[in-house]
Design a protein around this motif. Structure first.
Motif, PDB file in Angstrom:
ATOM      1  N   ALA A 272       0.842  -1.203   0.000  1.00 23.27           N
ATOM      2  CA  ALA A 272       0.000   0.000   0.000  1.00 23.27           C
ATOM      3  C   ALA A 272       0.873   1.247   0.000  1.00 23.27           C
ATOM      4  N   HIS A 273       0.303   2.364  -0.449  1.00 24.06           N
ATOM      5  CA  HIS A 273       1.027   3.638  -0.406  1.00 24.06           C
ATOM      6  C   HIS A 273       0.544   4.456   0.782  1.00 24.06           C
ATOM      7  N   ASP A 274       1.491   5.129   1.438  1.00 18.65           N
ATOM      8  CA  ASP A 274       1.236   6.022   2.582  1.00 18.65           C
ATOM      9  C   ASP A 274       0.947   5.231   3.854  1.00 18.65           C
ATOM     10  N   ASP A 275       1.868   5.283   4.790  1.00 14.02           N
ATOM     11  CA  ASP A 275       1.603   4.621   6.070  1.00 14.02           C
ATOM     12  C   ASP A 275       1.975   5.491   7.264  1.00 14.02           C
ATOM     13  N   VAL A 276       2.135   6.779   7.043  1.00 13.89           N
ATOM     14  CA  VAL A 276       2.554   7.648   8.150  1.00 13.89           C
ATOM     15  C   VAL A 276       1.321   8.324   8.753  1.00 13.89           C
ATOM     16  N   PHE A 277       0.538   7.542   9.483  1.00 14.29           N
ATOM     17  CA  PHE A 277      -0.658   8.055  10.144  1.00 14.29           C
ATOM     18  C   PHE A 277      -0.608   7.709  11.625  1.00 14.29           C
ATOM     19  N   ASN A 278      -1.042   8.635  12.468  1.00 10.14           N
ATOM     20  CA  ASN A 278      -1.069   8.367  13.897  1.00 10.14           C
ATOM     21  C   ASN A 278      -2.148   7.350  14.256  1.00 10.14           C
ATOM     22  N   TYR A 279      -3.200   7.274  13.445  1.00 17.31           N
ATOM     23  CA  TYR A 279      -4.369   6.471  13.798  1.00 17.31           C
ATOM     24  C   TYR A 279      -4.570   5.282  12.854  1.00 17.31           C
ATOM     25  N   LEU A 280      -3.647   5.050  11.923  1.00 21.40           N
ATOM     26  CA  LEU A 280      -3.778   3.963  10.960  1.00 21.40           C
ATOM     27  C   LEU A 280      -2.366   3.431  10.693  1.00 21.40           C
ATOM     28  N   ASN A 281      -1.896   2.585  11.604  1.00 18.29           N
ATOM     29  CA  ASN A 281      -0.498   2.172  11.610  1.00 18.29           C
ATOM     30  C   ASN A 281      -0.333   0.804  10.950  1.00 18.29           C
ATOM     31  N   ALA A 282       0.438   0.770   9.862  1.00 21.78           N
ATOM     32  CA  ALA A 282       0.646  -0.486   9.135  1.00 21.78           C
ATOM     33  C   ALA A 282       1.356  -1.525   9.986  1.00 21.78           C
ATOM     34  N   ASP A 283       2.127  -1.091  10.969  1.00 24.68           N
ATOM     35  CA  ASP A 283       2.832  -2.029  11.850  1.00 24.68           C
ATOM     36  C   ASP A 283       1.884  -2.744  12.804  1.00 24.68           C
ATOM     37  N   ASN A 284       0.695  -2.188  13.023  1.00 27.38           N
ATOM     38  CA  ASN A 284      -0.250  -2.777  13.978  1.00 27.38           C
ATOM     39  C   ASN A 284      -1.348  -3.594  13.323  1.00 27.38           C
ATOM     40  N   MET A 285      -1.327  -3.686  11.991  1.00 23.37           N
ATOM     41  CA  MET A 285      -2.342  -4.467  11.290  1.00 23.37           C
ATOM     42  C   MET A 285      -1.965  -5.938  11.306  1.00 23.37           C
ATOM     43  N   VAL A 286      -2.960  -6.795  11.019  1.00 24.61           N
ATOM     44  CA  VAL A 286      -2.728  -8.241  11.011  1.00 24.61           C
ATOM     45  C   VAL A 286      -3.109  -8.788   9.641  1.00 24.61           C
ATOM     46  N   PRO A 287      -2.127  -9.207   8.828  1.00 22.93           N
ATOM     47  CA  PRO A 287      -0.684  -9.081   9.075  1.00 22.93           C
ATOM     48  C   PRO A 287      -0.228  -7.633   8.889  1.00 22.93           C
ATOM     49  N   THR A 288       0.994  -7.343   9.313  1.00 19.97           N
ATOM     50  CA  THR A 288       1.540  -6.009   9.069  1.00 19.97           C
ATOM     51  C   THR A 288       1.663  -5.794   7.559  1.00 19.97           C
ATOM     52  N   VAL A 289       1.483  -4.541   7.119  1.00 22.13           N
ATOM     53  CA  VAL A 289       1.333  -4.255   5.692  1.00 22.13           C
ATOM     54  C   VAL A 289       2.575  -3.568   5.126  1.00 22.13           C
ATOM     55  N   SER A 290       3.086  -4.108   4.049  1.00 21.35           N
ATOM     56  CA  SER A 290       4.197  -3.471   3.323  1.00 21.35           C
ATOM     57  C   SER A 290       3.696  -2.199   2.657  1.00 21.35           C
ATOM     58  N   THR A 291       4.550  -1.182   2.627  1.00 20.98           N
ATOM     59  CA  THR A 291       4.113   0.116   2.115  1.00 20.98           C
ATOM     60  C   THR A 291       5.218   0.837   1.357  1.00 20.98           C
ATOM     61  N   THR A 292       4.797   1.764   0.504  1.00 25.27           N
ATOM     62  CA  THR A 292       5.700   2.796   0.009  1.00 25.27           C
ATOM     63  C   THR A 292       5.396   4.023   0.842  1.00 25.27           C
ATOM     64  N   ARG A 293       6.369   4.462   1.621  1.00 31.75           N
ATOM     65  CA  ARG A 293       6.117   5.431   2.699  1.00 31.75           C
ATOM     66  C   ARG A 293       6.427   6.852   2.265  1.00 31.75           C
ATOM     67  N   ARG A 330       6.915  -5.611   4.938  1.00 31.62           N
ATOM     68  CA  ARG A 330       6.375  -6.230   6.154  1.00 31.62           C
ATOM     69  C   ARG A 330       5.759  -7.587   5.786  1.00 31.62           C
ATOM     70  N   GLU A 331       4.854  -8.074   6.600  1.00 28.63           N
ATOM     71  CA  GLU A 331       4.358  -9.450   6.476  1.00 28.63           C
ATOM     72  C   GLU A 331       3.391  -9.657   5.304  1.00 28.63           C
ATOM     73  N   SER A 332       2.864  -8.596   4.732  1.00 28.89           N
ATOM     74  CA  SER A 332       1.844  -8.758   3.696  1.00 28.89           C
ATOM     75  C   SER A 332       2.425  -9.107   2.329  1.00 28.89           C
ATOM     76  N   THR A 333       3.739  -9.151   2.215  1.00 26.24           N
ATOM     77  CA  THR A 333       4.354  -9.521   0.938  1.00 26.24           C
ATOM     78  C   THR A 333       5.183 -10.795   1.104  1.00 26.24           C
ATOM     79  N   ALA A 334       5.020 -11.698   0.128  1.00 29.17           N
ATOM     80  CA  ALA A 334       5.752 -12.957   0.123  1.00 29.17           C
ATOM     81  C   ALA A 334       5.710 -13.510  -1.303  1.00 29.17           C
ATOM     82  N   PRO A 335       6.551 -14.462  -1.641  1.00 33.36           N
ATOM     83  CA  PRO A 335       6.475 -15.073  -2.972  1.00 33.36           C
ATOM     84  C   PRO A 335       5.079 -15.666  -3.187  1.00 33.36           C
ATOM     85  N   PRO A 336       4.645 -15.792  -4.442  1.00 32.53           N
ATOM     86  CA  PRO A 336       3.320 -16.358  -4.717  1.00 32.53           C
ATOM     87  C   PRO A 336       3.253 -17.815  -4.294  1.00 32.53           C
TER      88      PRO A 336
END
Length: 338
Positions: A272-293, A330-336
């Motif tokens: 996903a694009h944009d993860d610099v939010f105080n109230y929407l943290n990619a590190d706290n999602m399940v699974p954590t989300v890879s981003t272009t920051r 982060r955890e949301s990306t892996a080989p197919p």
């Protein structure tokens, strides 16, 4: 406390303090931050009324938001950064909400006639954007948040949208994905065009055929992400990886993946694009989300700096900045899946 008293109390010259508060780039960033911190701690605020009488300025900048483009987390973050910077000079933000582009053009004409703002912030530029020509004709100073023309006679700030999506697409290809979908922004917006160009270039570099059905354009909403992902999953050959243009879009993608009984980071990869939010943290999602920051709040602060330089009389008419974008895995990306 006036400027002279404040400068004396912190042991700095009036010139340095004034330039730091006005956003002049020749003041070192650490000096500016120290002065801003001390101004807040000591309760120093420039005398806005006196400044207005002396300069004939309104003490406000304007921004016009269209309902279809505004009021998402990105706008909120940008406005928070912008407001925090302008507040140091007691400059207000006048927000006008309109329904479409015609109403937006009329809003700029009203702002020019009323003289309620000293400058305007443009956003989400399109190819052959008529707004820049109108504001030049109306003689309203403006800063563009987005990609502008080189030496176009106005300052602008943008991120490397091409590079961000090119790098993310290339990474997914490098770990084995061959069916990569893109949920992009509104068609016609320059940033969306640059992102698709980066996507296409990465596919070409990796000898992967471009497929029309794997690219969609629209607003950055949860619903857009959910419906787009449902459509992708219904294809005879669904994608194994998805690039989402915003975190809100990514939330919809994640919901659709779960609803289909699939596992993110195993059956489907997501960046996903944009993860610099105080109230929407990619590190706290399940699974954590890879981003272009890229921080929209920092962009707002920097646009505020440029505005302050402009209002202080500094020539920033051809100033331009392009910020690099970081890829955070982060955890949301892996080989197919095999």
């Amino acid at each position: 406390m006036n400027l002279k008293e404040f400068a004396k109390s912190i042991g700095m010259s009036q010139t340095t303090v004034s330039r730091a508060l006005s956003g002049y780039p020749e003041v070192k960033p650490e000096t500016r931050q120290r002065i801003l911190k001390l101004a807040q701690e000591l309760g120093y605020h420039p005398n806005r009324s006196a400044a207005g009488l002396a300069t004939g300025r309104a003490g406000a900048v304007g921004i016009v938001l269209r309902e279809s483009l505004g009021f998402d987390p990105n706008t909120t973050e940008f406005m928070a950064g912008l407001g925090s910077r302008l507040e140091t000079r007691q400059i207000d933000i006048l927000v006008t909400v309109v329904s479409d582009r015609d109403a937006e053009m009329q809003a700029y004409q009203r702002l020019a006639a009323s003289k309620r703002v000293d400058a305007v912030i443009l956003h989400t530029p399109t190819a052959d954007d008529e707004r820049t020509a109108l504001l030049k004709k109306l003689k309203i100073p403006f800063v563009l948040h987005g990609r502008g023309e080189e030496n176009g006679g106005y300052p602008w700030l943008d991120i490397d949208n091409f590079g961000a999506i090119h790098r993310a697409t290339s990474y997914l290809a490098d770990i084995g994905h061959r069916r990569i979908a893109l949920i992009n922004g509104a068609a016609g917006a320059i940033f969306a065009e640059h992102r698709e160009q980066g996507y296409r270039k990465a596919l070409k570099d990796k000898a992967i055929a471009f497929r029309d059905e794997l690219v969609v354009n629209g607003p950055f909403t949860d619903d857009m992400g959910y419906r787009s992902m449902q459509d992708f999953l219904s294809l005879p050959e669904p994608p194994t990886a998805v690039l989402a243009g915003a975190m809100m879009t990514a939330l919809g993608v994640m919901r659709a993946v779960r609803s289909a009984g699939l596992q993110l980071g195993h059956d489907i990869s997501l960046i996903a694009h944009d993860d610099v939010f105080n109230y929407l943290n990619a590190d706290n999602m399940v699974p954590t989300v890879s981003t272009t920051r890229s921080s929209m709040r920092e962009a707002g602060v920097r646009i505020g700096d440029i505005l302050l330089q402009m209002l202080a009389g500094r020539d920033v008419s051809n100033h331009s900045e392009v910020w690099p974008v970081e890829l955070v895995l982060r955890e949301s990306t892996a080989p197919p899946p095999a």
